[in-house]
Write a protein that holds these residues in place. Sequence first.
Motif, PDB file in Angstrom:
ATOM      1  N   LYS A  14       0.569  -1.381  -0.250  1.00 44.59           N
ATOM      2  CA  LYS A  14       0.022   0.227  -0.070  1.00 44.59           C
ATOM      3  C   LYS A  14       0.573   1.684   0.740  1.00 44.59           C
ATOM      4  N   SER A  15       0.292   2.511  -0.983  1.00 39.95           N
ATOM      5  CA  SER A  15       1.059   3.379  -1.130  1.00 39.95           C
ATOM      6  C   SER A  15       0.381   4.745  -1.332  1.00 39.95           C
ATOM      7  N   GLU A  16       0.995   5.724  -0.831  1.00 37.44           N
ATOM      8  CA  GLU A  16      -0.218   7.051  -1.061  1.00 37.44           C
ATOM      9  C   GLU A  16       1.050   8.239  -0.608  1.00 37.44           C
ATOM     10  N   GLU A  17       1.031   8.543  -1.637  1.00 37.16           N
ATOM     11  CA  GLU A  17       2.397   9.877  -2.237  1.00 37.16           C
ATOM     12  C   GLU A  17       1.928  10.829  -3.092  1.00 37.16           C
ATOM     13  N   LYS A  72     -11.975  12.375  -6.939  1.00 43.31           N
ATOM     14  CA  LYS A  72     -11.053  11.080  -6.716  1.00 43.31           C
ATOM     15  C   LYS A  72     -11.342  10.770  -8.387  1.00 43.31           C
ATOM     16  N   GLU A  74     -10.977   6.423  -9.248  1.00 40.59           N
ATOM     17  CA  GLU A  74     -10.100   5.399  -9.140  1.00 40.59           C
ATOM     18  C   GLU A  74      -9.669   4.128  -9.776  1.00 40.59           C
TER      19      GLU A  74
END
Length: 91
Positions: A14-17, A72, A74
């Motif tokens: 999981k990554s959020e940047e 957003k 997705e």
Amino acid sequence: MTQPTRPRTEVLAKSEEHQSLHQLADLLETIAAKLKSSGTFTLVQNGEEIPVQLPDSVKTELEYTKKGTKHKFEIEVEWDAAKTGGKVEIR
């Protein structure tokens, strides 16, 4: 009478940047090129390599939402390792 046990969801990466639009486009192009050539790509997080291999057919969901000034978009790709079917298209 007992109910069948449902499989537990396991988060493998999981990554959020924050990225520039150009960086995002490069990421999507890299994933697309790897999927077209081999049907697989590898996520690397904290030095751990996590191969992601997709079948010829997947279920895709695109969702665009807005809440106030926040937007957003997705892209979700889902498949069952025991099943096949469908085509992914981005326009």
